[in-house]
Design an enzyme around this catalytic site. Structure first.
Site, PDB file in Angstrom:
ATOM      1  N   ASP A   1       0.853  -1.168   0.000  1.00 14.55           N
ATOM      2  CA  ASP A   1       0.000   0.000   0.000  1.00 14.55           C
ATOM      3  C   ASP A   1       0.901   1.235   0.000  1.00 14.55           C
ATOM      4  O   ASP A   1       2.125   1.116   0.148  1.00 14.55           O
ATOM      5  CB  ASP A   1      -0.884  -0.051   1.265  1.00 14.55           C
ATOM      6  CG  ASP A   1      -1.756   1.178   1.414  1.00 14.55           C
ATOM      7  OD1 ASP A   1      -2.434   1.553   0.437  1.00 14.55           O
ATOM      8  OD2 ASP A   1      -1.758   1.777   2.510  1.00 14.55           O
TER       9      ASP A   1
ATOM     10  N   ASP B   1      -0.285   5.150   1.059  1.00 14.04           N
ATOM     11  CA  ASP B   1      -0.546   6.151   2.089  1.00 14.04           C
ATOM     12  C   ASP B   1      -0.756   5.486   3.441  1.00 14.04           C
ATOM     13  O   ASP B   1      -1.632   4.641   3.610  1.00 14.04           O
ATOM     14  CB  ASP B   1      -1.787   6.966   1.713  1.00 14.04           C
ATOM     15  CG  ASP B   1      -1.881   8.263   2.488  1.00 14.04           C
ATOM     16  OD1 ASP B   1      -0.928   8.583   3.208  1.00 14.04           O
ATOM     17  OD2 ASP B   1      -2.912   8.959   2.377  1.00 14.04           O
TER      18      ASP B   1
END
Length: 238
Positions: free
Chosen positions: A24, A26
């Protein structure tokens, strides 16, 4: 952390071998919390919606899905790309790398590992943050507009596996910070390392994380042998 649980980030180092790695962005590689909070406050003011209500459910989810709840007229890619593209421009000084993020990206980029980034953000947002922070740009990237359904649906991670040449493999490790992303990785059949950067330990455990670490300083690439990543996990929760 409750003192009665006696949980600490002190598990002995473990080494695991994976076909590939998907991360991922953020909350996992970049901490843009302050910028995102300011962004949703602005959007909330425009929509007449309490930003706290939006922020309670927005992390780890695509903006187009969030906008669909509050104003369907703005749940389109033109609008979402516009508003997300301006976040790094306006709030660039409010984002920093997650500790260990730069080193891990550099190590992955300089190796022959199969890896990529799978994010709920748009390409405009990710390109903006990578540029502002001067981070290695992933060669393989899955962004919000690439999939019909966002996290916790597993299709984003399945597409990520396909893009790094590992379609059909379940020997993949996912790096995540949000319960929705952890659930997406697990639903795809992968192992998930959760970072305790944005959510409580209880929520990370409930989502099904295989390991929980404080940040990316606990993760390192020990080598790539026959195309497989030898990953060391240090100081996980125990």
């Amino acid at each position: 952390m409750s003192s009665t649980t006696k949980e600490t980030f002190s598990a002995p180092a473990e080494e695991h071998t994976f076909d590939g790695l998907l991360s991922d962005f953020d909350g996992t590689i970049v901490d843009s919390t302050d910028a995102i909070v300011k962004h949703w406050h602005q959007i909330g003011a425009e929509l007449g919606v309490d930003p706290k209500t939006i922020l309670a459910t927005s992390h780890g989810r695509r903006s187009i899905d969030v906008m669909g709840i509050y104003d369907k007229t703005k749940a389109n890619w033109d609008y979402v790309n516009y508003v997300e593209g301006r976040i790094p421009q306006i709030y660039g000084s409010d984002a920093v790398e997650i500790p260990g993020g730069r080193a891990l990206l550099d190590a992955l980029d300089s190796s022959s590992a199969k890896w990529g980034v799978v994010t709920s953000g748009t390409r405009a947002l990710i390109d903006g943050w990578l540029g502002v922070l001067g981070l290695t740009h992933p060669k393989h990237l899955v962004v919000a507009e690439d999939v019909e359904l966002g996290k916790p649906d597993p299709r984003c991670y399945q597409l990520g596996a396909k893009r790094i040449g590992l379609e059909g493999s379940t020997n993949i490790v996912v790096l995540e910070d949000a319960p929705s992303g952890i659930k997406a990785g697990k639903a795809a059949g992968y192992k998930v390392i959760a970072l305790a950067t944005t959510h409580s330990l209880e929520k990370l455990k409930e989502a099904g994380a295989d390991w929980i670490v404080e940040d990316l300083r606990s993760i390192s690439i020990k080598g790539v042998v026959d195309g497989q990543i030898q990953l060391e996990i240090r100081n996980a929760l125990q």
